[in-house]
Design a protein around this motif. Structure first.
Motif, PDB file in Angstrom:
ATOM      1  N   GLY A  43      18.161  -4.704 -37.789  1.00  0.00           N
ATOM      2  CA  GLY A  43      19.197  -4.107 -37.261  1.00  0.00           C
ATOM      3  C   GLY A  43      19.569  -2.812 -38.197  1.00  0.00           C
ATOM      4  O   GLY A  43      19.537  -3.072 -39.504  1.00  0.00           O
ATOM      5  N   GLY A 104      23.991   9.247 -33.335  1.00  0.00           N
ATOM      6  CA  GLY A 104      23.066  10.269 -33.372  1.00  0.00           C
ATOM      7  C   GLY A 104      21.805   9.593 -33.316  1.00  0.00           C
ATOM      8  O   GLY A 104      21.448   8.240 -33.143  1.00  0.00           O
ATOM      9  N   GLN A 105      20.526  10.565 -32.994  1.00  0.00           N
ATOM     10  CA  GLN A 105      19.179   9.871 -32.763  1.00  0.00           C
ATOM     11  C   GLN A 105      18.608   9.398 -33.885  1.00  0.00           C
ATOM     12  O   GLN A 105      17.464   8.695 -33.723  1.00  0.00           O
ATOM     13  CB  GLN A 105      18.318  10.988 -32.166  1.00  0.00           C
TER      14      GLN A 105
ATOM     15  N   PHE B  34      29.461  -6.025 -29.228  1.00  0.00           N
ATOM     16  CA  PHE B  34      28.852  -4.773 -28.590  1.00  0.00           C
ATOM     17  C   PHE B  34      27.404  -4.697 -27.964  1.00  0.00           C
ATOM     18  O   PHE B  34      26.654  -5.292 -28.846  1.00  0.00           O
ATOM     19  CB  PHE B  34      29.039  -3.246 -29.122  1.00  0.00           C
ATOM     20  N   TYR B  36      24.050  -2.557 -27.157  1.00  0.00           N
ATOM     21  CA  TYR B  36      23.347  -1.216 -27.246  1.00  0.00           C
ATOM     22  C   TYR B  36      22.033  -1.303 -26.724  1.00  0.00           C
ATOM     23  O   TYR B  36      21.275  -2.356 -26.950  1.00  0.00           O
ATOM     24  CB  TYR B  36      23.432  -0.696 -28.830  1.00  0.00           C
ATOM     25  N   GLN B  38      18.381   1.221 -26.970  1.00  0.00           N
ATOM     26  CA  GLN B  38      17.620   2.330 -27.478  1.00  0.00           C
ATOM     27  C   GLN B  38      16.308   2.348 -27.108  1.00  0.00           C
ATOM     28  O   GLN B  38      15.397   1.582 -27.053  1.00  0.00           O
ATOM     29  CB  GLN B  38      17.581   2.149 -29.119  1.00  0.00           C
ATOM     30  N   GLN B  42      15.325   7.927 -29.412  1.00  0.00           N
ATOM     31  CA  GLN B  42      16.843   8.259 -28.805  1.00  0.00           C
ATOM     32  C   GLN B  42      17.687   7.302 -29.738  1.00  0.00           C
ATOM     33  O   GLN B  42      17.328   6.429 -30.407  1.00  0.00           O
ATOM     34  CB  GLN B  42      16.844   8.103 -27.587  1.00  0.00           C
ATOM     35  N   SER B  43      19.038   7.818 -29.430  1.00  0.00           N
ATOM     36  CA  SER B  43      19.960   7.199 -30.258  1.00  0.00           C
ATOM     37  C   SER B  43      20.202   5.708 -29.749  1.00  0.00           C
ATOM     38  O   SER B  43      19.853   5.585 -28.523  1.00  0.00           O
ATOM     39  CB  SER B  43      21.205   8.011 -30.414  1.00  0.00           C
ATOM     40  N   LEU B  44      21.084   5.044 -30.226  1.00  0.00           N
ATOM     41  CA  LEU B  44      21.432   3.773 -29.790  1.00  0.00           C
ATOM     42  C   LEU B  44      22.770   4.119 -28.837  1.00  0.00           C
ATOM     43  O   LEU B  44      23.515   4.873 -29.161  1.00  0.00           O
ATOM     44  CB  LEU B  44      22.111   2.875 -31.036  1.00  0.00           C
ATOM     45  N   LEU B  46      25.560   2.787 -26.387  1.00  0.00           N
ATOM     46  CA  LEU B  46      26.421   1.687 -26.207  1.00  0.00           C
ATOM     47  C   LEU B  46      26.535   1.330 -24.380  1.00  0.00           C
ATOM     48  O   LEU B  46      26.436   2.223 -23.595  1.00  0.00           O
ATOM     49  CB  LEU B  46      27.845   1.997 -26.133  1.00  0.00           C
ATOM     50  N   GLU B  59      29.797   0.729 -19.933  1.00  0.00           N
ATOM     51  CA  GLU B  59      30.083   2.199 -19.957  1.00  0.00           C
ATOM     52  C   GLU B  59      29.357   2.861 -18.684  1.00  0.00           C
ATOM     53  O   GLU B  59      28.853   2.103 -17.905  1.00  0.00           O
ATOM     54  CB  GLU B  59      29.038   2.829 -21.276  1.00  0.00           C
ATOM     55  N   PHE B  91      14.679  -1.409 -26.422  1.00  0.00           N
ATOM     56  CA  PHE B  91      15.116  -2.223 -27.676  1.00  0.00           C
ATOM     57  C   PHE B  91      16.753  -2.464 -27.280  1.00  0.00           C
ATOM     58  O   PHE B  91      17.289  -1.431 -27.327  1.00  0.00           O
ATOM     59  CB  PHE B  91      14.921  -1.469 -28.924  1.00  0.00           C
ATOM     60  N   ILE B  93      20.158  -4.099 -28.742  1.00  0.00           N
ATOM     61  CA  ILE B  93      20.896  -4.673 -30.263  1.00  0.00           C
ATOM     62  C   ILE B  93      22.135  -4.767 -29.927  1.00  0.00           C
ATOM     63  O   ILE B  93      23.173  -4.092 -29.216  1.00  0.00           O
ATOM     64  CB  ILE B  93      20.416  -3.553 -31.110  1.00  0.00           C
ATOM     65  N   GLN B  97      31.900  -7.797 -34.303  1.00  0.00           N
ATOM     66  CA  GLN B  97      33.115  -7.270 -35.068  1.00  0.00           C
ATOM     67  C   GLN B  97      34.297  -8.391 -35.152  1.00  0.00           C
ATOM     68  O   GLN B  97      34.466  -8.993 -34.046  1.00  0.00           O
ATOM     69  CB  GLN B  97      33.864  -6.232 -34.470  1.00  0.00           C
ATOM     70  N   LEU B 104      31.633  -3.616 -38.578  1.00  0.00           N
ATOM     71  CA  LEU B 104      30.451  -4.180 -37.559  1.00  0.00           C
ATOM     72  C   LEU B 104      29.213  -4.802 -38.262  1.00  0.00           C
ATOM     73  O   LEU B 104      28.883  -4.023 -39.345  1.00  0.00           O
ATOM     74  CB  LEU B 104      30.001  -2.940 -36.656  1.00  0.00           C
ATOM     75  N   PHE B 106      25.391  -5.709 -37.237  1.00  0.00           N
ATOM     76  CA  PHE B 106      24.302  -5.532 -36.270  1.00  0.00           C
ATOM     77  C   PHE B 106      23.185  -6.840 -36.435  1.00  0.00           C
ATOM     78  O   PHE B 106      23.073  -7.251 -37.204  1.00  0.00           O
ATOM     79  CB  PHE B 106      23.639  -4.428 -36.242  1.00  0.00           C
ATOM     80  N   GLY B 107      22.832  -7.299 -35.109  1.00  0.00           N
ATOM     81  CA  GLY B 107      21.651  -8.125 -35.179  1.00  0.00           C
ATOM     82  C   GLY B 107      20.428  -7.169 -35.309  1.00  0.00           C
ATOM     83  O   GLY B 107      20.585  -6.057 -35.460  1.00  0.00           O
ATOM     84  N   ASN B 108      19.307  -7.974 -35.370  1.00  0.00           N
ATOM     85  CA  ASN B 108      18.201  -7.280 -35.804  1.00  0.00           C
ATOM     86  C   ASN B 108      17.472  -6.786 -34.543  1.00  0.00           C
ATOM     87  O   ASN B 108      16.425  -6.213 -34.462  1.00  0.00           O
ATOM     88  CB  ASN B 108      17.005  -8.554 -36.220  1.00  0.00           C
TER      89      ASN B 108
END
Lengths: 113, 115
Positions: A43, A104-105, B34, B36, B38, B42-44, B46, B59, B91, B93, B97, B104, B106-108
């Motif tokens: 992560g 962002g990406q 939270f 997410y 991906q 592309q971006s993560l 939410l 969302e 993916f 994730i 918090q 924050l 994050f998990g893997n």
């Protein structure tokens, strides 16, 4: 509508040189910006952040610069090391929504020995 | 330091089945988690915000009946992808918090492949 953009998907730098990763955003209401680093199969991990009331924050080899008028921030890594090779994400958040991040990406940094 | 554990790391399932992903905060109480998603290159993005003991906030564009989120305790949140389809392959994730504006963690992540 991508509110946070990292236009360079990849960057290759020689060990010992400076790495500069760029990030642009569109929402002027963002008030907090963060950089995360991500290795494969792991992560994201927090790297460094900056509040919108500042224009620079430094932590060891890492410095983040914020240009609010240009809605642009950058992460400088100097000197770059092979262990810095990873994907770097910039992220932004709005006031009182600190945990809700817009990412962002990502830019994949490769530091060559 | 704080650790967030996400399980499984990788899952392959058949179309139409449901998959549950767990996110645990190991050494702190996560008032907010939270989720997410991906897609490649592309971006993560939410998907939803979950607060312990209350309904998740999704969302725009995320189907709450398809992505069921349960945050039953201060250390565990689960995401269930119901009636999975190949387009749900992604993916996933989580992040957690603690109290206030703590950082924050994050998990893997979980790589879901729906065949």
């Amino acid at each position: 509508d991508q509110q946070v953009k990292q236009n360079s998907p990849s960057l290759s730098v020689q060990e010992g040189r400076i790495s500069i990763l760029n990030c642009d955003y569109t929402n002027s209401m963002f008030d907090y910006f963060l950089w995360y680093k991500k290795y494969p199969a792991e992560g994201p991990t927090f790297l460094i952040s900056i509040s919108s009331i500042k224009d620079k924050n430094e932590d060891g080899r890492f410095t983040v610069f914020l240009n609010k008028s240009a809605k642009h921030l950058s992460l400088h890594i100097v000197p770059s090391q092979p262990g810095d090779s990873a994907v770097y994400f910039c992220a932004a958040s709005l006031y009182n929504q600190g945990g809700k991040l817009i990412f962002g990406q990502g830019t994949e940094l490769s530091v060559k020995p | 330091g704080a650790v967030v554990s996400q399980h499984p790391s990788r899952v392959i399932c058949k179309s139409g089945t449901s998959v549950k992903i767990e996110c645990r905060s190991l050494d702190f109480q996560a008032t907010t988690m939270f989720w997410y998603r991906q897609f490649p290159k592309q971006s993560l993005m939410l998907m939803a915000t979950s607060n312990e003991g209350s309904k998740a906030t999704y969302e725009q564009g995320v189907e709450k009946d398809k992505f069921l989120i349960n945050h039953a305790s201060l250390t565990l949140s689960t995401l269930t992808v119901t009636s999975a389809h190949p387009e749900d392959s992604s993916f996933y994730i989580c992040s957690a918090q603690g109290v206030g504006n703590s950082p924050l963690h994050f998990g893997n992540g979980t790589r879901l492949t729906v065949t």
